[in-house]
Design an enzyme around this catalytic site. Sequence first.
Site, PDB file in Angstrom:
ATOM      1  N   ASP A 117       0.840  -1.191   0.000  1.00  0.00           N
ATOM      2  CA  ASP A 117       0.000   0.000   0.000  1.00  0.00           C
ATOM      3  C   ASP A 117       0.880   1.248   0.000  1.00  0.00           C
ATOM      4  O   ASP A 117       2.028   1.222   0.459  1.00  0.00           O
ATOM      5  CB  ASP A 117      -0.890   0.036   1.248  1.00  0.00           C
ATOM      6  CG  ASP A 117      -1.972  -1.022   1.221  1.00  0.00           C
ATOM      7  OD1 ASP A 117      -2.303  -1.502   0.128  1.00  0.00           O
ATOM      8  OD2 ASP A 117      -2.480  -1.365   2.305  1.00  0.00           O
ATOM      9  N   LYS A 118       0.327   2.343  -0.455  1.00  0.00           N
ATOM     10  CA  LYS A 118       1.063   3.606  -0.535  1.00  0.00           C
ATOM     11  C   LYS A 118       1.758   3.940   0.782  1.00  0.00           C
ATOM     12  O   LYS A 118       2.937   4.318   0.801  1.00  0.00           O
ATOM     13  CB  LYS A 118       0.108   4.732  -0.916  1.00  0.00           C
ATOM     14  CG  LYS A 118       0.723   6.127  -0.863  1.00  0.00           C
ATOM     15  CD  LYS A 118      -0.323   7.204  -1.104  1.00  0.00           C
ATOM     16  CE  LYS A 118       0.276   8.598  -0.915  1.00  0.00           C
ATOM     17  NZ  LYS A 118      -0.747   9.665  -1.058  1.00  0.00           N
TER      18      LYS A 118
END
Length: 347
Positions: free
Chosen positions: A171-172
């Site tokens: 995830d970011k």
Amino acid sequence: MSSIIGQSNAADPASSLEPLEDSVLDAEDQGGVHTECLTVNASGHGVRLDKWLSTQLPGWSRSHLAQVIQQADVRALHAPAQALKAAHKIKAGERYEVTLRPPQSSAAFVPEAMALAVVHEDDHLLVINKPAGLVVHPAPGHWQGTLLNGLLAHHAGAVDLPRAGIVHRLDKDTSGLMVVAKTRPTMDALVQAIALREVGREYLALASRPWTGPRQVSVQTDMGRDPRQRLRMAVLPDGQGKFAQTDVTCLASEAEGSWVHCRLKTGRTHQIRVHLAHLRHPLFGDGLYGGPSHPLIDRQALHAWRLSLRHPQTGESLLWTQPPPEDWLAVLATWGLGYNEALCPAP
């Protein structure tokens, strides 16, 4: 198959825990193309199709979605043969399938020089330490400045590989280790190894609340899109999602929260985040899954800590660890703890 299997009780609540989170790219994500299935609720009744889609798909403009409809990339599941137009008035209860493709005019797949933190590199594969905040693959709202753009600039062969060799993602806001293929044979072998659970992926997490229950648990559930909020994933009833398993160990527990180690057995989207919330210990900074904010860390407190695999070409057993970044360590310090790799389970 929703279950939580306890393995051992902590003799001292202020001693040990463990890490987790990473996901194999689903087939629908390949090449930046993905599919959304949407159901019209009462508030959408009588609204134009293009206008309604723009409210359901953040990051996609209404004008672009009108083109998507014109290209027949929107299908009425309740009436498959129906030809749709942007001005089509929808009704509550109708279901639509939307195929979304990166705009050809976007700069999604062009090289962008960036400083990649390379942990290992040879002719076949690359291991990087991804910083929090770096998006892995282009998507609505993030067409540029992604890891994919950086890989295209890093080595010439990336342009010939699907997704520039990316075989799994973080995830970011998750930091830590990722493996990337540099050749097509290596990419195919890594994808297969991940699917067969032959790649070890372990995470460290800072979870809210003092730890409760057994020190070690194996969380086994079905997971899928949350039917009440499409931006979230959720634990679903048996048979209504994909099987997901996370083995969790508490490394230390304090009054404010817990330091945990998570070992991925499967790689579903947001798996660790969902499973820790399911245990009633959501991650600090993970508002999407009910985690509280923390003054020292402005993201979900998740770090891909250890990665192990057999080299697809040489057969050599490889293992890397990456200590958590400074924001993470600052939280541990307020708990009177320091990073100690010896607390973590053996691979």
